[in-house]
Write a protein that holds these residues in place. Structure first.
Motif, PDB file in Angstrom:
ATOM      1  N   THR A 103       0.982  -1.406   0.180  1.00 44.10           N
ATOM      2  CA  THR A 103       0.651  -0.140   0.161  1.00 44.10           C
ATOM      3  C   THR A 103       0.935   0.917  -0.308  1.00 44.10           C
ATOM      4  OG1 THR A 103       0.032   0.038   2.452  1.00 44.10           O
ATOM      5  CG2 THR A 103      -1.522  -1.163   1.422  1.00 44.10           C
ATOM      6  N   ARG A 104       1.973   1.046   0.324  1.00 45.14           N
ATOM      7  CA  ARG A 104       2.945   2.605   0.243  1.00 45.14           C
ATOM      8  C   ARG A 104       4.051   2.550  -0.147  1.00 45.14           C
ATOM      9  NH1 ARG A 104      -1.204   2.584   4.415  1.00 45.14           N
ATOM     10  NH2 ARG A 104       0.032   3.837   6.232  1.00 45.14           N
ATOM     11  N   ILE A 159      -6.450  -2.495   2.988  1.00 47.45           N
ATOM     12  CA  ILE A 159      -6.434  -1.269   3.160  1.00 47.45           C
ATOM     13  C   ILE A 159      -6.492  -0.158   1.745  1.00 47.45           C
ATOM     14  CG2 ILE A 159      -4.378   0.208   3.626  1.00 47.45           C
ATOM     15  CD1 ILE A 159      -3.126  -1.987   4.915  1.00 47.45           C
ATOM     16  N   VAL A 208     -10.692   1.374   2.072  1.00 46.08           N
ATOM     17  CA  VAL A 208     -10.762   2.193   3.553  1.00 46.08           C
ATOM     18  C   VAL A 208     -10.922   3.590   2.343  1.00 46.08           C
ATOM     19  CG1 VAL A 208      -9.634   3.471   5.179  1.00 46.08           C
ATOM     20  CG2 VAL A 208      -9.425   1.320   5.248  1.00 46.08           C
ATOM     21  N   ARG A 257     -10.905   6.965   1.483  1.00 45.80           N
ATOM     22  CA  ARG A 257     -10.206   8.076   1.478  1.00 45.80           C
ATOM     23  C   ARG A 257     -10.661   9.255   2.622  1.00 45.80           C
ATOM     24  NH1 ARG A 257      -6.069   6.140   1.337  1.00 45.80           N
ATOM     25  NH2 ARG A 257      -6.547   4.389   2.621  1.00 45.80           N
ATOM     26  N   VAL A 264      -9.721   8.279   5.621  1.00 43.41           N
ATOM     27  CA  VAL A 264      -7.937   8.562   6.106  1.00 43.41           C
ATOM     28  C   VAL A 264      -6.808   9.890   6.285  1.00 43.41           C
ATOM     29  CG1 VAL A 264      -5.560   8.007   4.298  1.00 43.41           C
ATOM     30  CG2 VAL A 264      -7.393   6.565   4.843  1.00 43.41           C
ATOM     31  N   ASP A 292       1.606   9.234   9.128  1.00 46.29           N
ATOM     32  CA  ASP A 292       1.026   8.096   8.618  1.00 46.29           C
ATOM     33  C   ASP A 292       1.325   6.925   9.646  1.00 46.29           C
ATOM     34  OD1 ASP A 292       0.972   6.870   6.119  1.00 46.29           O
ATOM     35  OD2 ASP A 292       2.659   5.970   6.440  1.00 46.29           O
ATOM     36  N   LEU A 300      -2.094   6.574  11.166  1.00 48.01           N
ATOM     37  CA  LEU A 300      -2.950   6.527   9.999  1.00 48.01           C
ATOM     38  C   LEU A 300      -3.286   5.401   9.748  1.00 48.01           C
ATOM     39  CD1 LEU A 300      -2.965   9.244   7.238  1.00 48.01           C
ATOM     40  CD2 LEU A 300      -4.864   8.691   9.257  1.00 48.01           C
ATOM     41  N   LEU A 301      -1.920   4.320  10.050  1.00 47.05           N
ATOM     42  CA  LEU A 301      -2.144   3.183   9.633  1.00 47.05           C
ATOM     43  C   LEU A 301      -2.353   2.509  11.010  1.00 47.05           C
ATOM     44  CD1 LEU A 301      -1.648   0.527   8.085  1.00 47.05           C
ATOM     45  CD2 LEU A 301       0.706   0.687   9.337  1.00 47.05           C
ATOM     46  N   VAL A 334      -6.682   4.564  12.151  1.00 44.85           N
ATOM     47  CA  VAL A 334      -7.143   4.198  11.059  1.00 44.85           C
ATOM     48  C   VAL A 334      -7.996   2.843  10.185  1.00 44.85           C
ATOM     49  CG1 VAL A 334      -8.443   5.666   9.133  1.00 44.85           C
ATOM     50  CG2 VAL A 334      -7.206   6.228  11.401  1.00 44.85           C
ATOM     51  N   GLU A 335      -6.500   2.815   9.480  1.00 41.63           N
ATOM     52  CA  GLU A 335      -6.240   1.400   8.410  1.00 41.63           C
ATOM     53  C   GLU A 335      -6.943   0.500   8.755  1.00 41.63           C
ATOM     54  OE1 GLU A 335      -4.124   3.988   4.382  1.00 41.63           O
ATOM     55  OE2 GLU A 335      -3.406   3.145   6.666  1.00 41.63           O
ATOM     56  N   ALA A 381      -9.838  -2.227   8.369  1.00 33.87           N
ATOM     57  CA  ALA A 381      -9.483  -3.311   6.890  1.00 33.87           C
ATOM     58  C   ALA A 381      -9.006  -4.813   7.818  1.00 33.87           C
ATOM     59  CB  ALA A 381      -7.660  -2.490   6.692  1.00 33.87           C
TER      60      ALA A 381
END
Length: 211
Positions: free
Chosen positions: A44-45, A106, A109, A111, A114, A124, A127-128, A131-132, A136
C-alpha cells in the motif's frame, strides 16, 4: 459404523495425529500472518512492488505440494526435520491470500476517513494503526480464513515426508487399499477445515458489522 469403531478403538492415536495436524496448521498460519501482513502493508505504501511480491506468491501457489516438499528437502537445517519443512511449505502456501487481502483491505478504506485523519495531524504510522488497519481488519481476517483452510488441506500431504498429522491415515489407507483408514484421515481433516472456516467467518462478520 466401521469408521466409528475405528475411532473408538484408536482414539489415542486419532487425538495425537489431530493435535499434530493442528500444530502444523497453527504455527504455519501464524508465520504466514507475521510475514504476509507487513508485506501487504508495504504494497500500500510502495505499489510498484505489487507485481514482484504478488507474482512470487502466485507462483508458489501453483507449485504442487509434493513437489514443493521435495524442493525444500535439501535445504540446510530446514530439511533436517520434517515438521520444520512442512511448516515452511505451509507458510509459503498461505502467504497469497493474506498479502492480497491486507492490501485490498487497506486500499479499500474510505479515503475521506484517511484524509480526515491527516487533517487531525495523524502521522502515516498513526493513520495505519488507528484508522486503516482497524477498518481493514474484517477483510484481513477473510484472508487468514482462506489461508487456514488451505493449510488444513495441504497439511495432509505433509505425512508423505514424515511430518505427521491426519495425512498419516490417508497415506496408510492408500498403501493398504483400506477405505476406513483413508476416511479416518479425511473426515477429521475436513471437520477441522469446516470448524476453522466457520470460526473465522464469525469473527470476520463481527468485524465487518459496525462498518
Amino acid at each position: 459404523m466401521n469408521l466409528l469403531k475405528f475411532f473408538a478403538s484408536n482414539r489415542t492415536e486419532v487425538v495425537e495425529l489431530t493435535l499434530e495436524h493442528l500444530w502444523l496448521v497453527g504455527v504455519s498460519t501464524l508465520f504466514a500472518v507475521a510475514i504476509g501482513l507487513p508485506l501487504g502493508i508495504l504494497l500500500t505504501r510502495k505499489p510498484w512492488l505489487s507485481k514482484p511480491i504478488l507474482g512470487s506468491a502466485n507462483i508458489l501457489q501453483t507449485i504442487p505440494s509434493l513437489a514443493l516438499f521435495g524442493l525444500l528437502l535439501p535445504a540446510p537445517w530446514i530439511g533436517e526435520r520434517a515438521d520444520r519443512l512442512a511448516i515452511l511449505a505451509l507458510t509459503l502456501y498461505s502467504l497469497l491470500p493474506i498479502i492480497r487481502n491486507t492490501y485490498a483491505g487497506i486500499v479499500g478504506v474510505d479515503r475521506a476517513v484517511v484524509e480526515a485523519g491527516r487533517g487531525m495531524g495523524l502521522t502515516d504510522r498513526q493513520l495505519l494503526f488507528r484508522v486503516e488497519l482497524p477498518l481493514a481488519l474484517g477483510v484481513i481476517i477473510a484472508g487468514v480464513r482462506v489461508a487456514t483452510v488451505i493449510s488444513v488441506g495441504v497439511a495432509t500431504i505433509a505425512a508423505a515426508i514424515g511430518a505427521g498429522g491426519l495425512g498419516e491415515y490417508i497415506f496408510r489407507g492408500l498403501a493398504m487399499v483400506n477405505n476406513n483408514l483413508i476416511l479416518a484421515g479425511a473426515v477429521p481433516a475436513a471437520a477441522l477445515a469446516l470448524l476453522a472456516d466457520l470460526s473465522l467467518g464469525l469473527i470476520e462478520r463481527s468485524l465487518r458489522a459496525p462498518q
